[in-house]
Scaffold this active site. Structure first.
Site, mmCIF file in Angstrom:
data_model
loop_
_atom_site.group_PDB
_atom_site.id
_atom_site.type_symbol
_atom_site.label_atom_id
_atom_site.label_comp_id
_atom_site.label_asym_id
_atom_site.label_seq_id
_atom_site.Cartn_x
_atom_site.Cartn_y
_atom_site.Cartn_z
ATOM 1 N N GLU A 12 -7.237 0.630 -4.588
ATOM 2 C CA GLU A 12 -7.242 0.509 -3.129
ATOM 3 C C GLU A 12 -8.578 0.002 -2.558
ATOM 4 O O GLU A 12 -8.583 -0.902 -1.723
ATOM 5 C CB GLU A 12 -6.875 1.854 -2.494
ATOM 6 C CG GLU A 12 -5.387 2.156 -2.644
ATOM 7 C CD GLU A 12 -5.063 3.631 -2.464
ATOM 8 O OE1 GLU A 12 -5.956 4.400 -2.061
ATOM 9 O OE2 GLU A 12 -3.904 4.001 -2.735
ATOM 10 N N ASP A 30 -12.952 5.252 1.434
ATOM 11 C CA ASP A 30 -11.524 5.305 1.777
ATOM 12 C C ASP A 30 -11.067 6.751 1.901
ATOM 13 O O ASP A 30 -10.882 7.449 0.913
ATOM 14 C CB ASP A 30 -10.730 4.579 0.685
ATOM 15 C CG ASP A 30 -9.234 4.631 0.931
ATOM 16 O OD1 ASP A 30 -8.790 5.328 1.863
ATOM 17 O OD2 ASP A 30 -8.502 3.965 0.180
ATOM 18 N N ASP A 37 0.880 -1.164 0.000
ATOM 19 C CA ASP A 37 0.000 0.000 0.000
ATOM 20 C C ASP A 37 0.917 1.212 0.000
ATOM 21 O O ASP A 37 1.486 1.563 1.026
ATOM 22 C CB ASP A 37 -0.895 -0.038 1.249
ATOM 23 C CG ASP A 37 -1.778 1.199 1.364
ATOM 24 O OD1 ASP A 37 -1.742 2.044 0.452
ATOM 25 O OD2 ASP A 37 -2.498 1.303 2.376
ATOM 26 N N LYS A 68 3.141 11.184 -3.243
ATOM 27 C CA LYS A 68 2.134 10.534 -4.085
ATOM 28 C C LYS A 68 1.271 11.567 -4.817
ATOM 29 O O LYS A 68 0.796 11.331 -5.917
ATOM 30 C CB LYS A 68 1.259 9.650 -3.200
ATOM 31 C CG LYS A 68 0.300 8.751 -3.939
ATOM 32 C CD LYS A 68 -0.328 7.804 -2.948
ATOM 33 C CE LYS A 68 -1.490 7.045 -3.520
ATOM 34 N NZ LYS A 68 -2.088 6.183 -2.479
#
Lengths: 107, 623
Positions: free
Chosen positions: B186, B208, B25, B87
């Site tokens: 994800e 999420d 992850d 990211k």
């Protein structure tokens, strides 16, 4: 003689079986391969086959086929931690020699 | 001797043939690595027992970079050489990043390419390189723990990552020496971790809210097959934003002015983050802020005040939820549960509002920080071949429609949005002009009818088409999207077999906010778009008609009397004038007028053609 487990190994096997949600026990065995001739088999068992020997130790069913039993009789299965790594270990009195890494052995 | 793991029945590997797989992850704030051992998927801790690796890289002069806690600790003292939340920069252009907030914290180097590079003491670093450092640290941890080299990994990405961002993630993995089995969305990974695939049929929602990204996915289980029905989200909304509003509140309360240094802002955010996390367990928490020279402001933050601050942000997550529901065509009553993912879902207020919105059970049993990595590990274990059969079939979807530009700047959609991947679709196109030997293929992504309103992904040319009359060539354009969501487009002229293709490479430049905006626009502008499309189509038709008449005149002008010629020219001029305008009805009428005016001419040409063909032949030859 029989196959036995250490307390640590029994606890881990129970936890893994519970997590998996199915399976009747743990299958031990040997197969012919590897650099020193024989290799261990360590699998979840969904069923017993005809001729299988079943041992029970510390609440864990250990299933083993008769051919493998010859090579494994008297083995104690342990669960060990080595640094960050952890896993099962066969303390097998029948082993005469094993390869450097211990993944295969001769009797 | 070596330590062994329990395998599935019949799956014991031969000695030295273990297939070690891991799920990674790669998060905005924290990253994790997990693996399946003896049937149990767990995240792997480092030597200090910590599972989370802060996604922070610090570059040093003449020394190797530092990753994780040590780098995070240096954020305040060495902000320009310490890269966090990298990211957010993956697969983005410099212009995109500057629209966000974090731009001011780094010095971006000027470079020729559109890939931003962050200036540090160790040189200019691209986001891909910084991500690779994080992946290397996770790889080392997994390989030490498992006692062998990794065969392959599954890396998770937000469902909303576009092609450029996915490609950048793959590049980072390659740089870190990892074999990527698959990039997995994800939310899909989270559903796998909860074993929703083993349950009965039903509709599940994955909510999420991570450190920097928000994703919502609607999944449907059908006879054991997972289908992602729709996804929506916002890659620029997460825990970092919660920290920022709390930090702003702290700054106001402490009476700090507008001018806050980078260093002080970081300290404020750290305090905000600490307070936020503490408030998940207690009703109120003491906060303090260093003002200047040892002077410290002290105060208190309670849940009520926190809720006032964060409610607008939580509300912002609900509009993508609505859109995802609409896209999936799912009613609220059909939803069985909501899987909570990401550290921010620990906040009681988030759980409360999300539970209210979906009006169903909220799943929080698995640590929301680890759930994605755990799911990725399970998927990696299947993909590397440690399971008896492919126990899971995961279907993902394309977030925005893919198509090509046709005459007049119109978009012809080849793969519609929310199509399941991997998939391949082909469509036939043709040439527009007589003797056309090349075709420019412009690949676009978006929902609108006009190219100018969509995102340009790639352009390439198909050359060597044999000269033919307009409309005679058959060019098959094939779109292929692989399991990772990466696109390749091939154009092939059917008669000659000439072929040309393109892999969509990072053409950075579209933020996910813009994706969201594009989706909204496509609904808001549906009517205008249809009108614009008819107009453009009519204009293209007008142009084609004029060219046809003109090419005929060039050859057979002598078949017309002067008067007829003048009439025809007048019709052409009239049509040309109308085509400049924006009334598609009038253009249509002018085209009809031109057709009427050229009818006789066309008939005469036909006769002349037949006469020429028959000259010198006897009648018997034609019967």
């Amino acid at each position: 003689m029989a196959i036995t487990l250490t307390d640590a190994a029994a606890a881990r096997v129970k936890a893994f079986l519970e997590n998996r949600g199915s399976g009747v026990g743990l299958r031990l065995g040997v197969k012919t391969s590897g650099c020193s001739g024989m290799a261990y088999v360590l699998e979840f068992a969904d069923q017993t086959e005809a001729g299988d020997q079943v041992f029970e130790d510390k609440g864990v069913k250990i299933i083993i086929d008769p051919k493998s039993l010859v090579y494994l009789d008297g083995t104690e299965l342990d669960y060990a931690k080595e640094g960050l790594n952890e896993g099962f270990k066969f303390n097998n009195p029948n082993v005469k020699d094993s390869c450097g890494c211990g993944e295969s052995f001769t009797v | 001797m070596a330590l062994l793991q329990i395998s599935e029945p019949g799956q014991t590997a031969a000695p030295h043939q273990h297939k070690l797989a891991a799920g990674i992850d790669l998060g905005t704030t924290n990253s994790l690595v997990a693996t399946v051992r003896s049937g149990l998927a767990e995240t792997l801790p480092d030597e200090h027992g910590k599972h989370l690796l802060p996604s922070v890289v610090r570059y040093r002069l003449g020394l190797p970079p530092v990753v994780g806690e040590a780098a995070k600790a240096a954020l305040t003292e060495d902000p320009h050489n310490t890269i966090s939340s990298v990211k957010r920069f993956m697969g983005r252009g410099l212009a995109d990043i500057c629209k966000g907030c974090s731009c001011a914290e780094y010095e971006f180097a000027e470079s020729d390419s559109s890939v931003p590079r962050i200036r540090t003491v160790a040189g200019d670093i691209s986001p891909v390189e910084a991500s690779a450092e994080i992946l290397k640290a996770l790889k080392a941890r997994a390989e030490t723990t498992l006692g062998g080299e990794l065969t392959g990994v599954v890396i998770t990405v937000p469902a909303y990552f576009d092609d450029a961002q996915r490609q950048a993630t793959k590049d980072a993995a390659q740089l870190a020496g990892l074999n990527v089995l698959r990039l997995l969305n994800e939310p899909t990974a989270a559903a796998v971790a909860y074993g929703l695939d083993r349950e009965s049929e039903g509709v599940h929602v994955v909510y999420d809210l991570g450190g920097g990204t928000f994703d919502i996915s609607i999944l449907r289980l059908n006879r054991g097959v997972f289908e992602v029905m729709s996804t929506a989200g916002n890659t620029a909304l997460g825990g970092d934003d919660f920290d920022r509003v709390i930090a702003q509140w702290l700054a106001e309360q402490a009476g700090l002015g507008e001018e806050i240094s980078v260093r002080k802002m970081r300290a404020l955010r750290a305090e905000a983050c600490r307070a936020k996390e503490a408030l998940s367990d207690v009703e109120s928490v003491d906060v303090s802020v260093a003002i200047k020279d040892g002077e410290v402001w002290r105060g208190e933050l309670n849940r009520e005040q926190l809720n006032v601050l964060i409610d607008p942000l939580i509300q912002k997550t609900l509009s993508p939820c609505r859109r995802a529901l609409r896209d999936a065509g799912v009613a609220l009553e059909e939803i069985e549960d909501v899987v909570m993912v990401g550290g921010s879902t620990r906040m009681p207020r988030v759980r409360e509002l999300v539970g209210e919105f979906f009006d169903c059970e909220v799943l929080t049993d698995i640590d929301p920080d680890k759930v994605v990595a755990v799911g990725a590990a399970i998927q990696a274990d299947v993909l590397v071949g440690n399971k008896p059969d492919d126990e899971m079939l995961l279907l993902d979807v394309i977030p925005l429609s893919l198509g090509i530009e046709t005459m007049g700047g119109l978009v012809e959609k080849v793969i519609p949005r929310n199509a399941t991947i991997p998939c391949a679709k082909a469509q036939d196109f043709t040439t527009f002009k007589d003797g056309q030997t090349a075709l420019a293929v412009h690949v676009v992504q978006g929902e609108r009818e006009l190219v100018s309103d969509c995102r340009s992904l790639a352009r390439f040319e198909l050359r060597g088409i044999p000269p033919m009359a307009a409309g005679a060539a058959r060019i098959r354009v094939t779109f292929q999207v692989d399991a990772d969501g990466l696109l390749s487009v091939t154009a092939r002229e059917q008669a000659s077999g000439v072929e040309s293709s393109v892999q969509v490479k990072p053409s950075y430049g579209l933020s996910d906010r813009e994706i969201e905006q594009m989706l909204r626009d496509s609904m808001a502008h549906a009517e205008e778009d249809v009108a614009a499309r008819s107009l453009r189509e009519m204009q293209v038709e007008a142009k084609r008609a004029i060219e046809a008449v003109e090419s005929a005149l060039a050859v057979d002008a002598d078949l017309l009397s002067e008067e007829e010629r003048a009439q025809l020219d007048a019709a052409v001029v009239a049509l040309r004038a109308e085509a400049e305008g924006d009334d598609h009805v009038k253009i249509k009428q002018a085209i009809e007028a031109l057709n009427a005016a050229s009818d006789d001419f066309a008939a005469r040409r036909m006769d002349a053609g037949i006469k020429a063909a028959m000259a010198g032949h006897k009648l018997e030859e034609f019967t």
